[in-house]
Design an enzyme around this catalytic site. Structure first.
Site, PDB file in Angstrom:
ATOM      1  N   GLU A  56      66.643  22.261   0.880  1.00  0.00           N
ATOM      2  CA  GLU A  56      66.021  23.559   0.604  1.00  0.00           C
ATOM      3  C   GLU A  56      64.557  23.633   1.036  1.00  0.00           C
ATOM      4  OE1 GLU A  56      67.741  26.067  -2.334  1.00  0.00           O
ATOM      5  OE2 GLU A  56      66.040  25.538  -3.600  1.00  0.00           O
ATOM      6  N   LYS A  58      61.435  25.570   0.068  1.00  0.00           N
ATOM      7  CA  LYS A  58      60.868  26.489  -0.944  1.00  0.00           C
ATOM      8  C   LYS A  58      59.429  26.124  -1.271  1.00  0.00           C
ATOM      9  CE  LYS A  58      62.898  24.475  -5.112  1.00  0.00           C
ATOM     10  NZ  LYS A  58      63.860  24.671  -6.156  1.00  0.00           N
ATOM     11  N   LYS A 118      68.822  32.008   0.236  1.00  0.00           N
ATOM     12  CA  LYS A 118      68.790  31.824  -1.219  1.00  0.00           C
ATOM     13  C   LYS A 118      67.955  32.966  -1.782  1.00  0.00           C
ATOM     14  CE  LYS A 118      69.627  28.380  -4.429  1.00  0.00           C
ATOM     15  NZ  LYS A 118      68.587  27.417  -4.752  1.00  0.00           N
ATOM     16  N   GLU A 167      77.533  30.847  -7.239  1.00  0.00           N
ATOM     17  CA  GLU A 167      76.909  29.914  -8.189  1.00  0.00           C
ATOM     18  C   GLU A 167      77.344  30.181  -9.627  1.00  0.00           C
ATOM     19  OE1 GLU A 167      72.661  28.910  -7.745  1.00  0.00           O
ATOM     20  OE2 GLU A 167      72.493  29.511  -9.847  1.00  0.00           O
ATOM     21  N   ASN A 188      75.278  24.980 -10.868  1.00  0.00           N
ATOM     22  CA  ASN A 188      73.850  24.747 -11.058  1.00  0.00           C
ATOM     23  C   ASN A 188      73.634  23.795 -12.231  1.00  0.00           C
ATOM     24  OD1 ASN A 188      71.098  24.892 -10.992  1.00  0.00           O
ATOM     25  ND2 ASN A 188      71.002  27.118 -10.905  1.00  0.00           N
ATOM     26  N   GLU A 218      74.113  21.705  -7.536  1.00  0.00           N
ATOM     27  CA  GLU A 218      72.791  22.262  -7.232  1.00  0.00           C
ATOM     28  C   GLU A 218      71.759  21.875  -8.294  1.00  0.00           C
ATOM     29  OE1 GLU A 218      74.894  26.535  -6.039  1.00  0.00           O
ATOM     30  OE2 GLU A 218      73.002  26.522  -7.113  1.00  0.00           O
ATOM     31  N   SER A 219      70.589  21.536  -7.831  1.00  0.00           N
ATOM     32  CA  SER A 219      69.390  21.317  -8.662  1.00  0.00           C
ATOM     33  C   SER A 219      69.308  19.957  -9.357  1.00  0.00           C
ATOM     34  CB  SER A 219      69.250  22.360  -9.787  1.00  0.00           C
ATOM     35  OG  SER A 219      69.302  23.652  -9.285  1.00  0.00           O
TER      36      SER A 219
END
Ligand SMILES: O=C(O)c1ccccc1N[C@@H]1O[C@H](COP(=O)(O)O)[C@@H](O)[C@H]1O
Length: 466
Positions: A56, A58, A118, A167, A188, A218-219
């Site tokens: 990602e 960001k 995203k 998601e 997530n 994710e994350s």
């Protein structure tokens, strides 16, 4: 109000403002005019045997504030590609994540891997926008959308040939995603109500997603142990933001997370001058190749002999031939003192057998891959190694183009991978296919000559995989 509701609210306002500048109808017309040359690339690329990485880009997040003061987004994306990322996720939400559509658009143009937009999709308008900006996928968050909306947005994305990462955070949301016939579900690990992160969330949720759906965690993924745990639970992809954004060396960071791999032998082909040899002697690959067949890289047997004389003795030499008379190959082997013969034409098993009877060198048979049958046909070849290269009619080799690697995923023999390998795709190739050796040629040239910077870059990348 929860952060997600705030984000959805501000996104709706943003979309309304955009509609005043360009209407939905205009956007739809523009989308209809655009040709999608790589439909559904995002999901195609995620269908691999081992875990994939979606890295990602960001600048900031609501939970962490500014993550990257200095934000060279294009360089970050290019570094992800070199590091072997399967796809790139780009935050475009401007208020809390300080994202921008410009980042997405420029990144999609700069890399060859698919890009996910995203954002907080609340309106079909954003799906057309994403497509026009060059995205290969959009994010749909179950907590923000009804099943009907999810279905409608997914259908629009399908019509455009882009994918939806749907998601979810818990079992109910997974059920919603399944009801909307999601083909990619991302779980997530961050609870958006209180920002707590637990990677076990995706592991706990794994059993609720059928195996034919791509599962993305994710994350909060930080360590090689996290990746190993996800692997053990058959998670197809990890979406990682902060961990990579904070690392200064993306190639090493991704290599550490991915875990140990067998680093292949390295061959640079098309060596044709003393200057090339000087570059090669500095980096010491395992093999170099002399093209002894008609080509812009062709050299004479005599020149190859002189170049071999100047080459460090530990570097092995490969002579590349295309349908050459056997006696000429044998003479060249003796004159140059070749270690390997690479047969890059339509040589038969009988030819290979006869060569075997007359010399002690290793024999590599190049197979120019038209389809999977081509690979199967050569599995029992008497050649020491098969070398797989791109097929182009009327071109023997050195196309600089990549072929569809999926045909190699079940190849039983150790092989040499060739065809358009470059610093952009070599790590992905090595992780995905575990070749015995990689053969790099056109992409390390500038104006027809070997380029020391490009060769050094490949060597430095491979070194960081060890
Ligand atoms: O490179 C050439 O000119 C060439 C000519 C004839 C036969 C083979 C040739 N090169 C081989 O092609 C592959 C892939 O090269 P690239 O990276 O796609 O440029 C490689 O095995 C070379 O040995």
């Amino acid at each position: 109000m929860m952060i997600l509701d705030k984000l959805a609210d501000s996104t709706r306002k943003r979309v309304e403002a955009c509609k005043k500048k360009i209407s939905l109808e205009q956007l739809k017309r523009q989308a209809a005019e655009k040709e999608n040359k790589q439909a559904f690339l995002f999901e195609k690329m995620l269908k691999t045997k081992d875990i994939s990485f979606i890295c990602e880009v960001k600048k900031a997040s609501p939970s962490k504030g500014i993550i990257a003061e200095d934000f060279p987004y294009l360089q970050i994306a290019k570094d992800y590609e070199k590091a072997g990322a399967t796809a790139i996720s780009v935050l475009t939400e401007p208020e809390c994540f300080l994202g921008s559509d410009v980042y997405l658009q420029e990144i999609a143009q700069a890399v060859d891997i698919p890009v996910l937009r995203k954002d907080f999709t609340v309106d079909e308008y954003q799906i057309y926008e994403a497509y026009l900006l060059g995205a290969s996928a959009v994010l749909l968050i179950c907590a923000l959308l009804s099943v009907e909306q999810l279905l409608r947005f997914r259908t629009i994305a399908d019509e455009l040939g882009i994918s939806c990462l749907v998601e979810a955070h818990d079992k109910d949301e997974i059920e919603k995603a399944l009801a909307a016939k999601a083909r990619i579900i991302g779980v997530n690990n961050r609870d958006l109500r209180d920002f707590t992160v637990n990677i076990n969330n995706s592991i706990r949720m794994r059993e609720y997603v059928p195996d034919d759906i791509i599962f993305v965690s994710e994350s909060g993924i930080k360590t090689a142990q996290d990746i190993e745990a996800l692997r053990q639970h058959n998670v197809q992809a990890a979406l990682i933001g902060e961990t990579f954004m904070r690392s200064t060396d993306k190639v090493t960071a991704l290599a550490e997370l991915f875990g140990k791999i067998q680093v292949p032998k390295i061959k640079f082909c098309g060596i044709k001058s003393q200057a090339d040899v000087a570059i090669i002697n500095k980096v010491e690959p395992d093999y170099i190749g002399f093209i002894l067949a008609p080509s812009k890289r062709q050299i004479t047997v005599e020149l190859a002999r002189q170049l071999k004389d100047k080459l460090k003795p530990q570097i092995k030499t490969v002579g590349v031939f295309v349908d050459e008379a056997l006696e000429n190959v044998i003479t060249a082997i003796k004159t140059i003192q070749l270690d390997v013969v690479q047969l890059h034409g339509n040589e038969t098993e009988e030819y290979i057998e006869e060569l075997r009877q007359n010399t002690a060198v290793d024999i590599w048979k190049a197979v120019r891959v038209k389809n999977i049958r081509e690979i199967e046909k050569w599995q029992n070849s008497g050649a020491d190694k098969l070398l797989f290269d791109t097929y182009r009619p009327a071109v023997a080799g050195g196309t600089g183009e990549v072929f569809d690697w999926s045909v190699l995923e079940n190849c039983q023999r150790p092989f040499v991978l060739a065809g358009g390998l470059s610093s952009k795709n070599i790590v992905k190739a090595v992780r995905r296919l575990s070749p015995w050796a990689v053969d790099i040629n056109s992409t390390v040239e500038t104006d027809g000559n070997k380029d020391s910077e490009k060769i050094n870059e490949i060597m430095a990348i491979m070194e960081r995989l060890r």
